[in-house]
Enzyme design. Structure first.
Site, mmCIF file in Angstrom:
data_model
loop_
_atom_site.group_PDB
_atom_site.id
_atom_site.type_symbol
_atom_site.label_atom_id
_atom_site.label_comp_id
_atom_site.label_asym_id
_atom_site.label_seq_id
_atom_site.Cartn_x
_atom_site.Cartn_y
_atom_site.Cartn_z
ATOM 1 N N SER A 1 0.618 -1.117 0.123
ATOM 2 C CA SER A 1 0.143 0.338 0.323
ATOM 3 C C SER A 1 0.417 1.533 -0.279
ATOM 4 O O SER A 1 2.182 0.649 0.493
ATOM 5 C CB SER A 1 -0.841 -0.088 0.703
ATOM 6 O OG SER A 1 -1.775 1.223 1.516
ATOM 7 N N TYR B 1 -2.006 0.253 10.482
ATOM 8 C CA TYR B 1 -1.595 -0.282 8.983
ATOM 9 C C TYR B 1 -0.917 -0.281 8.749
ATOM 10 O O TYR B 1 0.068 -0.806 7.971
ATOM 11 C CB TYR B 1 -3.356 0.762 8.825
ATOM 12 C CG TYR B 1 -3.385 0.107 7.387
ATOM 13 C CD1 TYR B 1 -3.811 -1.650 7.041
ATOM 14 C CD2 TYR B 1 -2.769 0.923 6.373
ATOM 15 C CE1 TYR B 1 -4.342 -1.444 6.026
ATOM 16 C CE2 TYR B 1 -3.716 0.683 4.986
ATOM 17 C CZ TYR B 1 -4.058 -0.241 4.843
ATOM 18 O OH TYR B 1 -4.212 -1.184 2.592
HETATM 19 P P1 NAP Z 1 -11.323 -5.444 1.025
HETATM 20 O O1 NAP Z 1 -12.296 -5.467 -0.327
HETATM 21 O O2 NAP Z 1 -12.023 -5.394 2.018
HETATM 22 O O3 NAP Z 1 -10.970 -7.492 0.504
HETATM 23 C C1 NAP Z 1 -10.529 -7.915 1.512
HETATM 24 C C2 NAP Z 1 -9.874 -9.772 1.350
HETATM 25 O O4 NAP Z 1 -9.370 -9.789 1.443
HETATM 26 C C3 NAP Z 1 -11.569 -10.251 0.834
HETATM 27 O O5 NAP Z 1 -11.458 -11.679 0.416
HETATM 28 C C4 NAP Z 1 -11.318 -10.596 2.980
HETATM 29 O O6 NAP Z 1 -12.122 -12.126 2.570
HETATM 30 C C5 NAP Z 1 -9.972 -11.529 2.826
HETATM 31 N N1 NAP Z 1 -9.383 -11.606 4.050
HETATM 32 C C6 NAP Z 1 -9.701 -10.500 4.936
HETATM 33 N N2 NAP Z 1 -9.024 -11.329 5.971
HETATM 34 C C7 NAP Z 1 -8.406 -11.933 6.149
HETATM 35 C C8 NAP Z 1 -8.689 -13.142 6.304
HETATM 36 N N3 NAP Z 1 -7.621 -13.122 7.707
HETATM 37 N N4 NAP Z 1 -7.430 -14.742 5.840
HETATM 38 C C9 NAP Z 1 -7.714 -14.740 3.977
HETATM 39 N N5 NAP Z 1 -8.674 -13.318 3.473
HETATM 40 C C10 NAP Z 1 -8.994 -12.360 4.440
HETATM 41 O O7 NAP Z 1 -10.675 -5.091 0.736
HETATM 42 P P2 NAP Z 1 -9.317 -5.012 -0.242
HETATM 43 O O8 NAP Z 1 -9.020 -3.011 -0.123
HETATM 44 O O9 NAP Z 1 -9.741 -5.100 -1.996
HETATM 45 O O10 NAP Z 1 -7.749 -4.986 -0.362
HETATM 46 C C11 NAP Z 1 -7.073 -5.948 -0.556
HETATM 47 C C12 NAP Z 1 -5.569 -5.903 -0.168
HETATM 48 O O11 NAP Z 1 -4.887 -4.158 -0.689
HETATM 49 C C13 NAP Z 1 -5.141 -5.757 1.506
HETATM 50 O O12 NAP Z 1 -3.799 -6.285 1.860
HETATM 51 C C14 NAP Z 1 -4.885 -3.525 1.152
HETATM 52 O O13 NAP Z 1 -4.619 -3.746 2.589
HETATM 53 C C15 NAP Z 1 -4.577 -3.429 0.029
HETATM 54 N N6 NAP Z 1 -5.010 -2.033 -0.272
HETATM 55 C C16 NAP Z 1 -6.074 -1.792 -0.588
HETATM 56 C C17 NAP Z 1 -6.188 -0.383 -1.010
HETATM 57 C C18 NAP Z 1 -7.572 0.033 -1.036
HETATM 58 O O14 NAP Z 1 -7.381 1.727 -1.665
HETATM 59 N N7 NAP Z 1 -9.012 -0.063 -0.949
HETATM 60 C C19 NAP Z 1 -4.736 0.380 -0.956
HETATM 61 C C20 NAP Z 1 -4.083 -0.079 -0.446
HETATM 62 C C21 NAP Z 1 -3.713 -1.384 -0.305
HETATM 63 P P3 NAP Z 1 -13.425 -12.509 2.899
HETATM 64 O O15 NAP Z 1 -14.593 -10.961 2.928
HETATM 65 O O16 NAP Z 1 -14.161 -13.756 3.165
HETATM 66 O O17 NAP Z 1 -12.733 -11.986 4.982
#
Ligand code: NAP
Length: 260
Positions: free
Chosen positions: A151, A164
């Site tokens: 991130s 985070y």
């Molecule tokens: P999201 O929409 O909240 O989706 C999270 C995903 O991770 C879901 O598939 C969830 O599964 C899974 N998950 C959560 N806890 C878990 C665990 N303990 N074990 C296995 N799977 C788990 O999040 P996102 O925005 O797509 O983020 C994905 C990644 O990108 C993360 O690492 C986040 O930090 C990073 N990121 C996001 C952003 C952003 O702006 N969105 C920016 C930078 C980095 P379930 O739904 O089944 O629980």
């Protein structure tokens, strides 16, 4: 050549789903991990099957529940992946969580810190260890790849979610560590660093970021999408960077640039 296989953590929703769809369209077989939302994982698997079919591929896909922060769940996930495929061409460490409550650095509690470090950092550290051993023991036909989704929080100080930021800064070091350790085995390791991406994670702060983006926070003035990140990971996965490892790919609309 047989179709390559990718294991993607957190693939039921958001960025992980975007990565899965991009890889499916390129003919990858998929092991899709999720934590709680089984129906979303099934939907992603079905949509991947359709995306592969539209691109002229036949997809093998499985969904696997596991909390990547839990050692026995990780073992179960790796066993399921090994039952599904002889060798693993690509691991995408994508699963991650945001703090349930944003707290000022001077007030932040240990419970949230432990949860974020367990899921966002410890999980990828040890899952990668297991998958890397497997990649060495059963080398895939193409050079294996490992991707860490970090991130902009890996280097941006947000004092209302220090837990985070620390977890993501740790991921940036994991990228370097595994890149050095696995280079002699021909395994390329990369960090993909998303900016502000429209997913459930950013839902609670949508209006705030709408304003910041409109005011010029990112040179490219729009939200990023899971598809944007998916395309970056699919490029890395296709072995287009044979003499690179430990690279950081910013997928952030130019957020990391300084301008005057
Ligand atoms: P999201 O929409 O909240 O989706 C999270 C995903 O991770 C879901 O598939 C969830 O599964 C899974 N998950 C959560 N806890 C878990 C665990 N303990 N074990 C296995 N799977 C788990 O999040 P996102 O925005 O797509 O983020 C994905 C990644 O990108 C993360 O690492 C986040 O930090 C990073 N990121 C996001 C952003 C952003 O702006 N969105 C920016 C930078 C980095 P379930 O739904 O089944 O629980």
């Amino acid at each position: 050549m047989t179709q390559p296989t990718a294991l993607i953590t957190g693939a039921s929703r958001g960025i992980g789903r975007g990565i899965a769809l991009s890889l499916a369209a390129q003919g990858w077989n998929l092991v899709l991990n999720y934590a709680r939302d089984e129906s979303a994982a099934r939907r992603t698997a079905e949509d991947c099957t359709a995306a592969a079919r539209d691109a002229g591929h036949t997809l093998r896909v499985t969904t696997q529940q596991a909390d990547i922060g839990d050692a026995s769940d990780r073992d179960r996930l790796v066993r399921a992946a090994r039952d599904f495929t002889h060798s693993c061409d690509l691991l995408v460490n994508n699963a991650g969580v945001a703090p349930s409550v944003r707290a000022d650095l001077l007030e932040a509690g240990e419970e949230s810190f432990d949860r974020l470090v367990r899921i966002n950092l410890k999980g990828p550290f040890f899952l990668t260890q297991q998958i890397a051993r497997w990649m060495i023991e059963a080398p895939p036909a193409r050079p294996a790849r490992i991707v860490f989704v970090s991130s902009i929080s890996a280097y941006t100080a947000s004092v209302n979610r220090g837990d985070y930021c620390v977890s993501k800064a740790g991921i940036a070091m994991l990228n370097k560590l595994y890149a050095v350790r696995l280079a002699p085995h021909g395994i390329g390791v990369f960090e993909v660093r998303p900016g502000i991406i429209a997913t459930d994670m950013t839902g609670p702060v949508r209006e705030k970021y709408d304003r910041l983006i409109a005011d010029g926070l990112t040179p490219i003035r729009r939200w990023g999408t899971p598809e944007d990140v998916g395309k970056a990971v699919a490029s890395i996965a296709s072995s287009h960077f044979p003499f690179s490892t430990g690279e950081v790919f910013n997928v952030d609309g130019g957020f990391h640039l300084r301008s005057l």
